[in-house]
Design an enzyme around this catalytic site. Structure first.
Site, PDB file in Angstrom:
ATOM      1  N   ASP A  13      -1.409  -4.278  -2.026  1.00 38.67           N
ATOM      2  CA  ASP A  13      -0.676  -3.403  -2.943  1.00 38.67           C
ATOM      3  C   ASP A  13      -1.509  -2.127  -3.052  1.00 38.67           C
ATOM      4  OD1 ASP A  13       1.055  -2.588  -5.149  1.00 38.67           O
ATOM      5  OD2 ASP A  13      -0.602  -3.169  -6.451  1.00 38.67           O
ATOM      6  N   PHE A  14      -0.967  -1.089  -3.660  1.00 40.15           N
ATOM      7  CA  PHE A  14      -1.768   0.148  -3.778  1.00 40.15           C
ATOM      8  C   PHE A  14      -2.191   0.443  -5.212  1.00 40.15           C
ATOM      9  CE2 PHE A  14      -2.797   4.611  -3.934  1.00 40.15           C
ATOM     10  CZ  PHE A  14      -3.676   4.701  -2.853  1.00 40.15           C
TER      11      PHE A  14
END
Length: 220
Positions: A14-15
């Site tokens: 995920d970021f």
């Protein structure tokens, strides 16, 4: 992590809140954009509750059509303007990505962010060249916790679910990883990470990069 026999071939992240502490920037950009639309102040919690679709879809669903294009441009302008002020480049995160690449892992980012904001952040944080595949909320029809983004990344990397893990800071990330059949890691290494409890539990909850690296090494 040198010399590890790689049962895992692909490490997908995920970021926001996972590779970078960008949530304060996202909150600020949304808050200031909406202040210009209707003058109402949104809390971080209210903005967080909207996460899932990319920002362009969140805005499209909640801004009058006549204000839509201007609001989208305003959001991205604010996101770019405040990026250096709100988001710190963390050398340890860059080193993590370099270590993974040096040890033969394929590295991907699967994020609910829109592609435009994801590319802004990856470039500003000098991560773009360390990522083999980027799948954003702009690239899928079904958003996390649906596994479409993870499945798309694995397919493009030529990896099976058994060869992948998904690393994220939200309950939705864990749900998406489980639905995709990959290993799951929940992280709590940024102060600004999603604070909602993981339910169901991921295989690992890592409060530091070192804990994650040691776990990954032990999988060899």
């Amino acid at each position: 992590m040198k010399g590890v026999a790689r049962v895992i071939r692909a490490v997908l992240f995920d970021f926001d809140g996972t590779l970078a502490d960008t949530l304060p920037l996202v909150y600020r950009s949304f808050r200031e954009m909406w202040r210009g639309v209707d003058g109402r102040e949104r809390s971080d919690e209210e903005i967080l509750s909207l996460f899932g679709p990319p920002e362009e879809e969140i805005i499209r669903q909640r801004v009058p059509e006549e204000q839509l294009e201007a609001s989208l441009e305003e959001y991205y302008s604010l996101y770019q303007k405040f990026h250096e002020e709100e988001v710190e480049q963390v050398p340890q995160m860059l080193q993590l990505l370099r270590d993974l690449k040096e040890n033969g892992y394929q590295v991907g980012v699967v994020t609910g962010k829109g592609r435009r904001s994801a590319e802004i952040s990856l470039a500003k944080l000098e991560m773009a060249d360390l990522v083999d595949i980027l799948v954003t909320g702009s690239d899928v029809r079904r958003y996390k916790p649906h596994p479409e983004g993870i499945q798309k990344a694995l397919s493009q990397l030529g990896c099976s679910p058994e060869e992948g893990i998904y690393v994220g800071d939200s309950p939705g990330d864990v749900h998406a990883g489980l639905a995709a059949g990959v290993g799951t890691v929940g992280v709590r290494w940024f102060v600004g990470s999603d604070s909602r409890p993981f339910d169901p539990k991921p295989q690992l909850v890592a409060e530091s990069v070192e804990v994650f690296q040691n776990w990954l090494t032990s999988r060899g």
